[in-house]
Design a protein around this motif. Structure first.
Motif, mmCIF file in Angstrom:
data_model
loop_
_atom_site.group_PDB
_atom_site.id
_atom_site.type_symbol
_atom_site.label_atom_id
_atom_site.label_comp_id
_atom_site.label_asym_id
_atom_site.label_seq_id
_atom_site.Cartn_x
_atom_site.Cartn_y
_atom_site.Cartn_z
ATOM 1 N N THR A 136 22.086 -46.084 -2.712
ATOM 2 C CA THR A 136 23.105 -45.037 -2.706
ATOM 3 C C THR A 136 24.428 -45.627 -2.236
ATOM 4 O O THR A 136 24.461 -46.702 -1.639
ATOM 5 C CB THR A 136 22.681 -43.864 -1.802
ATOM 6 N N ASN A 137 25.503 -44.905 -2.470
ATOM 7 C CA ASN A 137 26.785 -45.373 -1.945
ATOM 8 C C ASN A 137 27.025 -44.760 -0.569
ATOM 9 O O ASN A 137 26.272 -43.896 -0.120
ATOM 10 C CB ASN A 137 27.928 -45.082 -2.917
ATOM 11 N N GLN A 138 28.061 -45.225 0.095
ATOM 12 C CA GLN A 138 28.325 -44.783 1.471
ATOM 13 C C GLN A 138 28.616 -43.297 1.534
ATOM 14 O O GLN A 138 28.162 -42.612 2.456
ATOM 15 C CB GLN A 138 29.470 -45.598 2.077
ATOM 16 N N THR A 139 29.339 -42.776 0.549
ATOM 17 C CA THR A 139 29.659 -41.347 0.553
ATOM 18 C C THR A 139 28.384 -40.517 0.410
ATOM 19 O O THR A 139 28.201 -39.528 1.124
ATOM 20 C CB THR A 139 30.644 -41.010 -0.583
ATOM 21 N N GLY A 140 27.503 -40.925 -0.484
ATOM 22 C CA GLY A 140 26.248 -40.196 -0.674
ATOM 23 C C GLY A 140 25.374 -40.219 0.566
ATOM 24 O O GLY A 140 24.777 -39.212 0.936
ATOM 25 N N LEU A 141 25.323 -41.384 1.231
ATOM 26 C CA LEU A 141 24.510 -41.479 2.442
ATOM 27 C C LEU A 141 25.131 -40.672 3.578
ATOM 28 O O LEU A 141 24.418 -40.025 4.343
ATOM 29 C CB LEU A 141 24.330 -42.949 2.854
ATOM 30 N N ALA A 142 26.461 -40.667 3.665
ATOM 31 C CA ALA A 142 27.138 -39.856 4.685
ATOM 32 C C ALA A 142 26.839 -38.376 4.467
ATOM 33 O O ALA A 142 26.564 -37.648 5.428
ATOM 34 C CB ALA A 142 28.646 -40.119 4.658
ATOM 35 N N ASP A 143 26.885 -37.942 3.223
ATOM 36 C CA ASP A 143 26.558 -36.541 2.919
ATOM 37 C C ASP A 143 25.117 -36.225 3.307
ATOM 38 O O ASP A 143 24.845 -35.191 3.911
ATOM 39 C CB ASP A 143 26.760 -36.246 1.429
ATOM 40 N N TYR A 144 24.198 -37.116 2.968
ATOM 41 C CA TYR A 144 22.786 -36.922 3.287
ATOM 42 C C TYR A 144 22.574 -36.793 4.796
ATOM 43 O O TYR A 144 21.800 -35.964 5.255
ATOM 44 C CB TYR A 144 21.978 -38.091 2.721
ATOM 45 N N ASP A 182 31.571 -48.798 -10.456
ATOM 46 C CA ASP A 182 32.821 -48.458 -9.753
ATOM 47 C C ASP A 182 33.159 -49.591 -8.801
ATOM 48 O O ASP A 182 32.560 -49.716 -7.736
ATOM 49 C CB ASP A 182 32.639 -47.146 -9.000
ATOM 50 N N ARG A 183 34.114 -50.404 -9.170
ATOM 51 C CA ARG A 183 34.406 -51.589 -8.358
ATOM 52 C C ARG A 183 34.988 -51.262 -6.988
ATOM 53 O O ARG A 183 35.091 -52.125 -6.131
ATOM 54 C CB ARG A 183 35.300 -52.553 -9.123
ATOM 55 N N ARG A 184 35.369 -49.998 -6.753
ATOM 56 C CA ARG A 184 35.856 -49.605 -5.427
ATOM 57 C C ARG A 184 34.719 -49.216 -4.490
ATOM 58 O O ARG A 184 34.912 -49.083 -3.292
ATOM 59 C CB ARG A 184 36.807 -48.410 -5.551
ATOM 60 N N ALA A 185 33.536 -49.006 -5.026
ATOM 61 C CA ALA A 185 32.406 -48.492 -4.240
ATOM 62 C C ALA A 185 31.399 -49.591 -3.935
ATOM 63 O O ALA A 185 31.319 -50.601 -4.625
ATOM 64 C CB ALA A 185 31.717 -47.357 -5.001
ATOM 65 N N TRP A 186 30.631 -49.351 -2.894
ATOM 66 C CA TRP A 186 29.550 -50.251 -2.476
ATOM 67 C C TRP A 186 28.241 -49.496 -2.508
ATOM 68 O O TRP A 186 28.173 -48.339 -2.125
ATOM 69 C CB TRP A 186 29.792 -50.761 -1.053
ATOM 70 N N ARG A 187 27.197 -50.161 -2.925
ATOM 71 C CA ARG A 187 25.840 -49.628 -2.865
ATOM 72 C C ARG A 187 25.161 -50.257 -1.656
ATOM 73 O O ARG A 187 25.332 -51.445 -1.369
ATOM 74 C CB ARG A 187 25.052 -49.983 -4.138
ATOM 75 N N LEU A 188 24.397 -49.454 -0.942
ATOM 76 C CA LEU A 188 23.756 -49.907 0.298
ATOM 77 C C LEU A 188 22.290 -50.214 0.059
ATOM 78 O O LEU A 188 21.579 -49.431 -0.587
ATOM 79 C CB LEU A 188 23.902 -48.834 1.375
ATOM 80 N N HIS A 189 21.864 -51.345 0.601
ATOM 81 C CA HIS A 189 20.477 -51.784 0.454
ATOM 82 C C HIS A 189 19.966 -52.329 1.778
ATOM 83 O O HIS A 189 20.726 -52.932 2.548
ATOM 84 C CB HIS A 189 20.374 -52.884 -0.617
ATOM 85 N N LEU A 190 18.676 -52.128 2.026
ATOM 86 C CA LEU A 190 18.029 -52.727 3.183
ATOM 87 C C LEU A 190 17.800 -54.205 2.904
ATOM 88 O O LEU A 190 17.554 -54.593 1.762
ATOM 89 C CB LEU A 190 16.682 -52.052 3.455
ATOM 90 N N THR A 191 17.852 -55.006 3.947
ATOM 91 C CA THR A 191 17.536 -56.425 3.802
ATOM 92 C C THR A 191 16.048 -56.628 4.075
ATOM 93 O O THR A 191 15.361 -55.724 4.576
ATOM 94 C CB THR A 191 18.342 -57.279 4.797
ATOM 95 N N ALA A 192 15.576 -57.824 3.789
ATOM 96 C CA ALA A 192 14.168 -58.151 4.071
ATOM 97 C C ALA A 192 13.878 -58.038 5.560
ATOM 98 O O ALA A 192 12.764 -57.681 5.956
ATOM 99 C CB ALA A 192 13.851 -59.560 3.562
ATOM 100 N N THR A 193 14.869 -58.292 6.394
ATOM 101 C CA THR A 193 14.708 -58.194 7.849
ATOM 102 C C THR A 193 14.456 -56.757 8.300
ATOM 103 O O THR A 193 13.775 -56.518 9.293
ATOM 104 C CB THR A 193 15.969 -58.740 8.550
ATOM 105 N N ALA A 194 15.005 -55.801 7.560
ATOM 106 C CA ALA A 194 14.894 -54.393 7.953
ATOM 107 C C ALA A 194 13.485 -53.837 7.748
ATOM 108 O O ALA A 194 13.060 -52.953 8.496
ATOM 109 C CB ALA A 194 15.893 -53.549 7.165
ATOM 110 N N HIS A 195 12.774 -54.330 6.767
ATOM 111 C CA HIS A 195 11.471 -53.731 6.427
ATOM 112 C C HIS A 195 10.437 -53.816 7.557
ATOM 113 O O HIS A 195 9.782 -52.806 7.844
ATOM 114 C CB HIS A 195 10.951 -54.309 5.112
ATOM 115 N N PRO A 196 10.263 -54.966 8.231
ATOM 116 C CA PRO A 196 9.317 -54.979 9.357
ATOM 117 C C PRO A 196 9.753 -54.057 10.501
ATOM 118 O O PRO A 196 8.914 -53.415 11.136
ATOM 119 C CB PRO A 196 9.307 -56.442 9.813
ATOM 120 N N LEU A 197 11.060 -53.963 10.727
ATOM 121 C CA LEU A 197 11.564 -53.064 11.766
ATOM 122 C C LEU A 197 11.266 -51.619 11.399
ATOM 123 O O LEU A 197 10.816 -50.834 12.244
ATOM 124 C CB LEU A 197 13.071 -53.272 11.973
#
Length: 151
Positions: free
Chosen positions: A47-55, A84-99
């Motif tokens: 998701t993008n930052q705006t979508g996650l903020a809304d959620y 949309d080159r102005r937007a960023w999509r957010l993803h978990l890293t491999a480090t996040a999954h064990p946490l």
């Protein structure tokens, strides 16, 4: 003796669950804001930052700061949005999954603690009722709010 309203009991139980979870999550070095973003992102990866903020029902700038800290910790990464080159999509890293797995185990333990002594039939009935109430509130339009003096 007055009987607590359903809304109060839900809110108070939710608060106590969060408090207990927070205390245990701190042992992993994770704050409430961080675990909330991580869990939300695990359900809405890409998701993008705006979508996650809304959620999460927070301001976009607030989420941006939280994501900055999670990115610095190596738990989240921003990827360019191909549409949309102005937007960023957010993803978990491999480090996040064990946490996240450790946080889920903590959550399961807290829920088991909360449900101790509850009859399974009562728990099933409560789950059914809450599922219906959530659906009722999710599918109905939000009431419009008219501000005083604004037409």
């Amino acid at each position: 003796m007055t009987q607590d309203s359903l809304a109060f009991l839900l809110k108070d139980t939710s608060r106590l669950l969060r408090r207990r979870f927070d205390a245990k999550a701190r042992s992993l070095g994770v704050s409430r804001a961080q675990w909330q973003v991580l869990f939300a992102l695990s359900r809405n990866e890409g998701t993008n930052q705006t979508g996650l903020a809304d959620y999460l029902e927070v301001e976009t700038i607030t989420l941006c700061r939280m994501v900055d800290r999670l990115e610095e910790a190596g738990l989240v990464e921003r990827r360019a949005d191909p549409a949309d080159r102005r937007a960023w999509r957010l993803h978990l890293t491999a480090t996040a999954h064990p946490l996240l797995e450790q946080l889920r185990e903590i959550g399961e333990g807290v829920v088991e603690e909360a449900q101790a002594g509850v009859d399974p039939a009562d728990l099933a009935a409560a789950m059914t009722a809450l599922t219906v109430m959530r659906a009722n509130l999710s599918t109905r339009a939000e009431p419009s709010v008219k501000k005083a003096g604004v037409k």
